[in-house]
Design an enzyme around this catalytic site. Structure first.
Site, PDB file in Angstrom:
ATOM      1  N   HIS A 221       0.833  -1.206   0.000  1.00  0.00           N
ATOM      2  CA  HIS A 221       0.000   0.000   0.000  1.00  0.00           C
ATOM      3  C   HIS A 221       0.869   1.258   0.000  1.00  0.00           C
ATOM      4  CE1 HIS A 221      -3.333   2.704   1.174  1.00  0.00           C
ATOM      5  NE2 HIS A 221      -2.420   3.280   1.948  1.00  0.00           N
ATOM      6  N   GLU A 222       1.906   1.262   0.819  1.00  0.00           N
ATOM      7  CA  GLU A 222       2.796   2.422   0.855  1.00  0.00           C
ATOM      8  C   GLU A 222       3.551   2.569  -0.463  1.00  0.00           C
ATOM      9  OE1 GLU A 222       2.351   4.489   3.110  1.00  0.00           O
ATOM     10  OE2 GLU A 222       1.130   3.154   4.337  1.00  0.00           O
TER      11      GLU A 222
ATOM     12  N   HIS B 230       1.609   4.588  -2.849  1.00  0.00           N
ATOM     13  CA  HIS B 230       1.797   6.039  -2.739  1.00  0.00           C
ATOM     14  C   HIS B 230       3.047   6.491  -3.497  1.00  0.00           C
ATOM     15  CE1 HIS B 230      -1.533   6.690  -0.124  1.00  0.00           C
ATOM     16  NE2 HIS B 230      -1.039   5.984   0.877  1.00  0.00           N
TER      17      HIS B 230
END
Length: 248
Positions: free
Chosen positions: A119-120, A123
């Site tokens: 998920h990071e 980004h």
């Protein structure tokens, strides 16, 4: 124009921001509801992560190793991966170009850890592609911080001075924090979608493991929804209670 909107909202709702029976300020119920939303979402993400942090992924990669593979696969080589203390304090810092993974994610080989790390990375991909909602959120950080810190003091000052325009200004500034939460939602949802797609395409997680990853990221996304809802309810309370013209 915005002040007129505040007045109109107040008048339309019948001036409900006042005190009810026996001096009870019913608008506090809005704050309580928001707090319940936030606590429920926080409890949900913790329990979901606790479940999938105990299930090792078949790939055997740690969160940090999975993150490095994902970044390399996306052609991103200028983002560092660092270890940060804390529980689920994971985040991507677009200013420093650093992806920081928490104690429970950095060295863990669990489905939960790999999902959070991915998920990071989502980004980082957004930053690499100049994803507009992320750029907008980054630009809105300063106004949101200013509004959240200065809004209430200015509102109180307006009440003390009985100067309604100053009260309205305080509410408008406070609303910047709510807008930041709203802008954050598509950024977080998109990062999770990128993470799940990448984990599947790269076969870091198998199909059955992606079910756990999806549940983990969905629970995390609900915390952002709850935060936005809590901010909206607080803003609504301020409008109801202080946004109308002073009653005689």
């Amino acid at each position: 124009m915005i002040s007129a909107l505040l007045y109109g909202t107040y008048d339309y709702l019948g001036g409900l921001g006042g005190y009810g029976y026996y001096g009870f300020d019913w608008t506090y119920i809005l704050v309580i509801i928001g707090a319940i939303f936030s606590m429920a979402a926080s409890s949900g993400v913790k329990s979901t992560y606790a479940k999938y942090s105990k299930i090792p992924a078949r790939c055997g990669l740690t969160g940090a190793e999975a993150a490095q593979r994902i970044l390399n696969n996306a052609g991103i080589y200028d983002v560092k991966i660092e270890h940060i203390r804390g529980q689920l304090t994971d985040h991507f810092d677009p200013s420093a170009m650093v992806l920081r993974l928490s104690d429970a994610v950095y060295g863990s080989t669990s489905i939960g850890a790999i999902s959070v790390a991915a998920h990071e990375c989502g980004h980082a991909m957004q930053k690499n592609e100049n994803y507009f909602p992320m750029t907008l959120r980054h630009a809105f950080v300063v106004p949101a911080n200013l509004g959240s810190k200065a809004g209430i003091p200015i509102l109180i000052g307006g009440m003390v001075l009985s100067f309604q325009p100053l009260v309205s200004l305080g509410i408008i500034l406070f609303s910047a924090g709510f807008l930041f939460h709203v802008i954050t939602l598509p950024v977080e949802f998109n990062a999770s979608a990128r993470a799940l797609e990448t984990l599947g395409e790269m076969r870091i997680l198998d199909e059955d493991e992606l079910v756990g990853g999806r549940k983990t990221l969905k629970a995390a996304a609900l915390t952002y929804v709850a935060s936005a809802a809590a901010a909206l309810l607080t803003l609504l309370r301020l409008i109801l209670k202080y946004g109308g013209k002073r009653r005689k």
